[in-house]
Design an enzyme around this catalytic site. Structure first.
Site, short mmCIF file in Angstrom:
data_model
loop_
_atom_site.label_atom_id
_atom_site.label_comp_id
_atom_site.label_asym_id
_atom_site.label_seq_id
_atom_site.Cartn_x
_atom_site.Cartn_y
_atom_site.Cartn_z
CB SER A 286 51.25 41.07 32.96
OG SER A 286 49.90 41.33 32.61
CG ASP A 287 49.77 40.52 39.66
OD1 ASP A 287 48.53 40.45 39.55
OD2 ASP A 287 50.36 40.31 40.74
CG HIS A 288 44.67 43.73 38.26
ND1 HIS A 288 44.49 45.07 38.06
CD2 HIS A 288 43.43 43.18 38.18
CE1 HIS A 288 43.22 45.33 37.89
NE2 HIS A 288 42.55 44.21 37.94
N GLY A 289 47.25 44.80 35.66
CA GLY A 289 47.62 46.14 35.23
C GLY A 289 49.11 46.40 35.16
CB ALA A 290 52.05 44.21 35.63
#
Length: 765
Positions: A286-290
């Site tokens: 996942s991308d940052h905090g997604a």
């Protein structure tokens, strides 16, 4: 070259903390051996240890090293990013070996998009080279330096096709074209991973951002994407698949929603397409905090629901949030997430660690401790020669009235502009572990080139912008843009007086690097007004005016095109940017770059790209008609089209010659032209081949790039350039979502940019 060295560094595991005897050894790096090894390892792991493998954390204020130590001890970390020194990486891997029960190694990742310590041109600039050898150089040097710092993975390449220059992350990609982006991305994956990501000086890549992140509505960061499946698979998906077919071990999933579903929770995207159709075996991250953002997207009710949806949809690793470790134990206990689903995610993570060679030697990218550099930023660790060579190829000459360029080194040269002496800005966005003080500015590069032959004067002339709101935005976390306290008029007056003392003015203008970055979308893509006022004042002096652009997106330059005698697009050229730019300004290198994105005349034209579909009422400039697809207050075409770029010499392209008038499905046709250097000096150009499916079951683009070749010719020299065309070049996803080519007429266009081409045709039987 030192970065091509294949000599291995022997690592004595006896010097490292004690390893689990049954975990580490000389394991064959084959899928069969890996699958058997991971199956046995999973049997030994607790639920919490499996969950820990899914957690990717960033070193920083939220996760200080002391807290990470406790997480490592409890087996609650699978990988680390944002730490970039051997000493720090070694210390964390030591903690795994000393404190954790099973001693499963961490892998270490970082955003190495265009260099690690040596910063190369941003990806948009690299795409301007149209040279795959340059891409290979960047990939190998970047991998060498990243691996030499102990890293195992990079969050690169970014292969999002972008046709909207308002989007700040256009700077990270390879431009508007599907074929160019696919080719560049594939080459970068192959270069960075080498023969194997387990090799001492290779790293695993992570293709991103899956999928279609470059098509966010309005060019606004983190926005939604909505498009037909035909457009998605014809235009936006091929670069991801090309990178994965090249062997990329990871995929970073995009933050956007696609047709209403956030990519992070899109099982169709992550399972049906990625796993089942494309056969991807690596990890999804996942991308940052997604994952927590699924709640704000409105597709998860609460944190527990977000974790359930993300894991079931196919997210293997959670970046920068604690949600997996916090909520998966309860979900497993309640049966809302099955043990088989957890095992599947953990297996993917363990698989890539095996492929990285970490179960053979968890210190494989570190070498022996005594080899750690005393100074991690030592000059000797840089690859300046390669950086300068690649940067020169990335520069695009947009205008050169009356041969204003190249300049004479004996001249008095006024170097003006807020970016002329900015070490930070020349490196661009995502400059990894690059050190600004080690970069060469344009002012320094010009001084280096001139030496004692001429005279170089300097005045800043303006701040990057006088808009306080923009300055506050750029300086939100640190002083990224230094503001000169003098009044705008005082700075312009100084620049004008400097210009009057010179033979020629070189104005270095454009964007600060923070203006072309993640979370840096713009509605106004002109040069900021403070700099436009400076340009107007310099023009009024009557001195020859050369604009050196520094920017991370296409800009709207109609006024500047009228004012300047010469314009050189340099993007953000990296560590050796100033020297490379000077090489071109003084003619020591003949520019050969071509634009990977069209430059619009105004923001109102966006999106403007060369491979658009035709309409029932296409505009014809030679036969104007009110009731055609056009603007009445602006020209239809781009100011500078895709593939455009000038040289200090000139080239002619002959008519297109086809090897046959027809082609069978299992055959091929070769299209050829003769290219002649008609100027007075040696130069390189990019010969570009485009195809058009004239009549099909659905409307097809007016032309699409399907081949290119960069050639160098001496004055008067002629070379034949040939492009083989087979059935694959003619296929597309039709209305029934079938990937095939249809019989009929095809146009072949060959030229030195997308607008100036010669035409041929053939028929597919």
């Amino acid at each position: 070259m030192k970065w091509l060295c294949s000599v291995g560094i022997a690592v004595s595991l006896a010097l490292q903390p004690a390893l689990a005897d049954d975990l580490f050894g000389n394991h064959p790096l084959t899928p069969e051996a890996r699958d058997a090894f991971v199956t046995e390892l999973l049997k030994k792991m607790t639920v919490d240890e499996k969950i820990g493998q899914l957690r990717l954390i960033s070193v920083g204020p939220d996760n200080p090293k002391e807290a990470i130590r406790e997480m490592i001890k409890d087996g609650q970390v699978g990988a680390i990013f944002n730490t970039v020194t051997r000493q720090d990486i070694r210390a964390m891997q030591d903690q795994v070996m000393e404190l954790s029960r099973l001693k499963i190694p961490l892998f270490f990742a970082y955003d190495v998009l265009h260099g690690q310590r040596t910063v190369f041109p941003i990806s948009l600039g690299l795409a301007s080279s149209f040279n795959l050898d340059a891409v290979k150089t960047v990939g190998r040097v970047s991998a060498y330096e990243a691996a030499d710092d102990g890293l195992n993975m990079t969050w690169a390449p970014m292969v999002d096709v972008s046709r909207d220059p308002r989007w700040g992350r256009a700077s990270e990609g390879f431009g508007e074209d599907t074929y160019l982006t696919s080719t560049m991305g594939k080459t970068m994956v192959e270069a960075m991973q080498g023969k194997s990501p387990a090799d001492r000086y290779s790293v695993m890549t992570s293709v991103k951002h899956f999928a279609a992140y470059g098509a966010v509505e309005g060019g606004k960061e983190y926005n939604t994407v909505d498009m037909s499946p035909q457009r998605l698979f014809n235009d936006y998906m091929p670069p991801y698949k090309a990178g994965l077919d090249a062997g990329s071990g990871a995929v970073m999933v995009a933050l956007n929603s696609l047709n209403g579903t956030p990519a992070t929770s899109d099982s169709w995207l992550l399972k049906d397409v990625l796993r089942d159709q494309w056969g991807f075996k690596g990890i999804t991250v996942s991308d940052h905090g997604a994952i927590k953002e699924l709640i704000k997207h409105g597709t998860a009710a609460d944190p527990e629901d977000a974790v359930r949806v993300a894991l079931k949809s196919g997210i293997n690793m959670s970046m920068s949030d604690e949600y997996y470790s916090k909520y998966l134990p309860g979900l497993i206990k309640s049966g809302k997430v099955t043990m088989a689903e957890l095992d599947d995610a953990a297996r993917h993570v363990l698989n890539v660690k095996y492929d990285m060679g970490l179960f053979n030697d968890p210190y494989s990218h570190l070498g022996p401790k005594e080899s750690d550099p005393v100074d991690t930023n030592a000059e000797s660790r840089l690859h300046r020669k390669e950086a300068r060579e690649v940067a020169r190829e990335s520069l695009v000459l947009l205008k050169n009235r009356l041969e204003t360029l190249p300049l004479k080194k004996s001249a008095t040269i006024a170097v003006v502009g807020p970016l002329a002496d900015s070490k930070r800005d020349v490196m661009g966005s995502w400059s990894a572990a690059g050190v600004a003080d080690q970069s060469v500015t344009v002012l320094t590069g010009i001084k280096n080139a001139v030496g004692e032959n001429g005279k170089v004067l300097y005045a800043k002339g303006a701040n990057v912008t006088s808009d306080k709101g923009i300055i506050d935005f750029l300086n939100q976390y640190e002083e990224a843009v230094k503001v000169d306290p003098r009044s705008p008029q005082e700075m312009i007056d100084e620049a004008v007086q400097t210009a009057k003392q010179s033979d020629v003015v070189v104005a270095v203008v454009g964007e600060a690097q923070g203006m072309a970055h993640e979370a840096s979308s713009r509605t106004d893509i002109t040069i900021p007004q403070s700099q436009r006022d400076l340009i107007a004042a310099l023009k009024a002096t009557g001195k020859p005016l050369v604009l050196v652009l520094m920017n991370g997106r296409p800009l709207a330059l109609v006024k500047e095109d009228q004012q300047a005698d010469a314009i050189l697009e340099t993007w953000f050229a990296g560590t050796e940017g100033g020297n490379a730019i000077a090489d071109v300004l003084f003619g020591d290198y003949n520019p050969s770059g071509k634009l990977p994105m069209s430059f619009p005349r105004s923001v109102g034209q966006i999106p403007v790209y060369y491979s658009h579909l035709n309409t029932g009422r296409p505009y014809n400039a030679d036969k104007p008609n009110k009731y055609t697809s056009r603007y009445f207050d602006e020209a239809n075409g781009a100011l500078y089209p895709f593939g455009y770029g000038l040289s200090y010499t000139t080239f002619t392209v002959s008519d297109v010659k086809l090897s046959a008038p027809t082609m069978k499905r299992d055959g091929k046709v070769t299209a050829s032209v003769q290219v002649t250097n008609t100027g007075k000096r040696e130069g390189a150009t990019v010969v570009q081949m485009y195809l058009q499916d004239v009549t099909a079951s659905m409307s097809r683009p007016v032309k699409q790039l399907k081949g290119f070749e960069k050639i160098t010719l001496k004055p008067g020299e002629t070379q034949t350039v040939s492009f083989p065309i087979d059935i694959e070049a003619l296929k597309f996803w039709n209305q029934q979502m079938k990937y095939d080519a249809e019989p009929g007429k095809f146009n072949v266009f060959i030229g030195t940019d997308s607008a100036r081409v010669k035409k041929g045709e053939f028929e597919l039987l």
